[in-house]
Design a protein around this motif. Sequence first.
Motif, PDB file in Angstrom:
ATOM      1  N   GLY A 224       0.794  -1.210   0.000  1.00 51.80           N
ATOM      2  CA  GLY A 224       0.000   0.000   0.000  1.00 51.80           C
ATOM      3  C   GLY A 224       0.830   1.265   0.000  1.00 51.80           C
ATOM      4  O   GLY A 224       0.298   2.353   0.242  1.00 51.80           O
ATOM      5  N   GLN A 225       2.146   1.130  -0.247  1.00 49.54           N
ATOM      6  CA  GLN A 225       3.076   2.264  -0.224  1.00 49.54           C
ATOM      7  C   GLN A 225       2.960   3.051   1.078  1.00 49.54           C
ATOM      8  O   GLN A 225       3.009   4.266   1.116  1.00 49.54           O
ATOM      9  CB  GLN A 225       2.835   3.175  -1.431  1.00 49.54           C
ATOM     10  CG  GLN A 225       3.181   2.524  -2.758  1.00 49.54           C
ATOM     11  CD  GLN A 225       3.108   3.462  -3.930  1.00 49.54           C
ATOM     12  OE1 GLN A 225       2.429   4.479  -3.867  1.00 49.54           O
ATOM     13  NE2 GLN A 225       3.820   3.130  -5.012  1.00 49.54           N
ATOM     14  N   THR A 226       2.809   2.314   2.151  1.00 49.41           N
ATOM     15  CA  THR A 226       2.725   2.880   3.497  1.00 49.41           C
ATOM     16  C   THR A 226       3.644   2.069   4.396  1.00 49.41           C
ATOM     17  O   THR A 226       3.614   0.827   4.379  1.00 49.41           O
ATOM     18  CB  THR A 226       1.291   2.837   4.031  1.00 49.41           C
ATOM     19  OG1 THR A 226       0.439   3.548   3.136  1.00 49.41           O
ATOM     20  CG2 THR A 226       1.207   3.465   5.408  1.00 49.41           C
ATOM     21  N   ASP A 259       1.179  10.427   8.831  1.00 47.76           N
ATOM     22  CA  ASP A 259      -0.138  10.219   9.431  1.00 47.76           C
ATOM     23  C   ASP A 259       0.038   9.525  10.767  1.00 47.76           C
ATOM     24  O   ASP A 259       0.687   8.473  10.852  1.00 47.76           O
ATOM     25  CB  ASP A 259      -1.007   9.375   8.504  1.00 47.76           C
ATOM     26  CG  ASP A 259      -2.405   9.170   9.075  1.00 47.76           C
ATOM     27  OD1 ASP A 259      -2.815   9.976   9.932  1.00 47.76           O
ATOM     28  OD2 ASP A 259      -3.080   8.216   8.640  1.00 47.76           O
ATOM     29  N   LEU A 266       2.678   6.650  10.549  1.00 46.50           N
ATOM     30  CA  LEU A 266       2.781   5.983   9.258  1.00 46.50           C
ATOM     31  C   LEU A 266       3.180   7.011   8.203  1.00 46.50           C
ATOM     32  O   LEU A 266       2.765   8.168   8.256  1.00 46.50           O
ATOM     33  CB  LEU A 266       1.455   5.330   8.867  1.00 46.50           C
ATOM     34  CG  LEU A 266       0.933   4.238   9.796  1.00 46.50           C
ATOM     35  CD1 LEU A 266      -0.431   3.759   9.330  1.00 46.50           C
ATOM     36  CD2 LEU A 266       1.896   3.066   9.865  1.00 46.50           C
ATOM     37  N   TYR A 267       3.967   6.563   7.246  1.00 51.25           N
ATOM     38  CA  TYR A 267       4.421   7.423   6.170  1.00 51.25           C
ATOM     39  C   TYR A 267       3.843   6.871   4.859  1.00 51.25           C
ATOM     40  O   TYR A 267       4.054   5.718   4.507  1.00 51.25           O
ATOM     41  CB  TYR A 267       5.942   7.465   6.112  1.00 51.25           C
ATOM     42  CG  TYR A 267       6.562   8.077   7.337  1.00 51.25           C
ATOM     43  CD1 TYR A 267       6.759   9.447   7.426  1.00 51.25           C
ATOM     44  CD2 TYR A 267       6.943   7.278   8.410  1.00 51.25           C
ATOM     45  CE1 TYR A 267       7.324  10.018   8.563  1.00 51.25           C
ATOM     46  CE2 TYR A 267       7.505   7.852   9.540  1.00 51.25           C
ATOM     47  CZ  TYR A 267       7.700   9.211   9.626  1.00 51.25           C
ATOM     48  OH  TYR A 267       8.257   9.769  10.743  1.00 51.25           O
ATOM     49  N   HIS A 268       3.107   7.754   4.135  1.00 52.07           N
ATOM     50  CA  HIS A 268       2.438   7.356   2.893  1.00 52.07           C
ATOM     51  C   HIS A 268       3.188   7.972   1.712  1.00 52.07           C
ATOM     52  O   HIS A 268       3.484   9.176   1.708  1.00 52.07           O
ATOM     53  CB  HIS A 268       0.978   7.841   2.893  1.00 52.07           C
ATOM     54  CG  HIS A 268       0.195   7.336   4.060  1.00 52.07           C
ATOM     55  ND1 HIS A 268      -0.387   6.090   4.098  1.00 52.07           N
ATOM     56  CD2 HIS A 268      -0.118   7.934   5.248  1.00 52.07           C
ATOM     57  CE1 HIS A 268      -1.021   5.934   5.247  1.00 52.07           C
ATOM     58  NE2 HIS A 268      -0.868   7.034   5.974  1.00 52.07           N
ATOM     59  N   TRP A 269       3.447   7.173   0.733  1.00 49.78           N
ATOM     60  CA  TRP A 269       4.128   7.641  -0.467  1.00 49.78           C
ATOM     61  C   TRP A 269       3.137   8.349  -1.388  1.00 49.78           C
ATOM     62  O   TRP A 269       2.069   7.834  -1.710  1.00 49.78           O
ATOM     63  CB  TRP A 269       4.774   6.451  -1.201  1.00 49.78           C
ATOM     64  CG  TRP A 269       5.407   6.843  -2.488  1.00 49.78           C
ATOM     65  CD1 TRP A 269       4.943   6.636  -3.738  1.00 49.78           C
ATOM     66  CD2 TRP A 269       6.645   7.524  -2.634  1.00 49.78           C
ATOM     67  NE1 TRP A 269       5.804   7.128  -4.662  1.00 49.78           N
ATOM     68  CE2 TRP A 269       6.866   7.696  -4.019  1.00 49.78           C
ATOM     69  CE3 TRP A 269       7.592   8.009  -1.739  1.00 49.78           C
ATOM     70  CZ2 TRP A 269       7.984   8.321  -4.520  1.00 49.78           C
ATOM     71  CZ3 TRP A 269       8.707   8.638  -2.245  1.00 49.78           C
ATOM     72  CH2 TRP A 269       8.909   8.787  -3.618  1.00 49.78           C
ATOM     73  N   GLN A 270       3.484   9.565  -1.812  1.00 47.91           N
ATOM     74  CA  GLN A 270       2.643  10.347  -2.711  1.00 47.91           C
ATOM     75  C   GLN A 270       3.274  10.491  -4.092  1.00 47.91           C
ATOM     76  O   GLN A 270       2.575  10.558  -5.095  1.00 47.91           O
ATOM     77  CB  GLN A 270       2.377  11.745  -2.127  1.00 47.91           C
ATOM     78  CG  GLN A 270       1.708  11.731  -0.774  1.00 47.91           C
ATOM     79  CD  GLN A 270       0.306  11.142  -0.815  1.00 47.91           C
ATOM     80  OE1 GLN A 270      -0.392  11.313  -1.795  1.00 47.91           O
ATOM     81  NE2 GLN A 270      -0.092  10.458   0.258  1.00 47.91           N
TER      82      GLN A 270
END
Length: 273
Positions: A224-226, A259, A266-270
């Motif tokens: 989930g790129q997280t 987040d 958590l780190y989400h890829w944008q």
Amino acid sequence: MSTQPVPPQTPHKTPLRRVSQGSLFALSRSAAYPDAPHGLGFLEPAMTEFTDEIDTLQSNIESMKRLSESLGAFNESFASWMYVMNMNALTVDWPQAPNDASLYLMKQRAERDALAAIEAMKRKTAPPPPPPPEADKTTDPNVTIAGGDSTANTTKQGTAAAAGVKKGPVKGGKKPKMTAKERKERNLELEKIVGYLPLEFRGSDPGLRRNLDAVVEGLMDAPGQTARITDLVKPPDLPQARVNKCLIALINRKIVTKDSSTGQVLYHWQGVS
């Protein structure tokens, strides 16, 4: 009445001025020059000395002229040198120009691309794998078979179980290697991302650049790129301090979002647009 002739008038003449006490004759007979020759003869040694002083003055003037020409040549040369240095600073001294570290990283990327291309070529030229063995359709001789349906059901169940075991996800398996095309696209995307970051990530510190590539690839390949920060830390090559630094730079450029609403960070890829 007789007339007397008028004598002709003579032109008026100014009387000669008397020689003053400071005249040449007085100086020639003064006590300063008791042995001076009579008349203007005493001027000869004075004129000789005057001529020598004139020659000395001319020599000094010539020396001053040569000094002025030397200073003019030096000023022109120095001004040219200053102009060249200024033009060099304006046209050559680029802080973002590739340095030795950039060339080293480029060489490493070229080697990785070459290895990836070789692996892809090997996979293409390798013979196909042998087909899997057929499922055993025999049954236990001690088991009494009541009709063909039981045998068929047993065979289907065994085949399905074998297929499930074979196709199911293997826990702890390694990530499949990327093809040469995928690696090239990934490198281009990494270069694009680095272009948005400060100069220190663009080759001035090769170790920091490698850490940034590892963090970015870890986020892109995460489910989930997280990911959490603990998922990205890989000591000793990738300590937590370097991961924090890379994440802060990515968050500032809005390439990664942070987040903490779920109770854990958590780190989400944008990505970049």
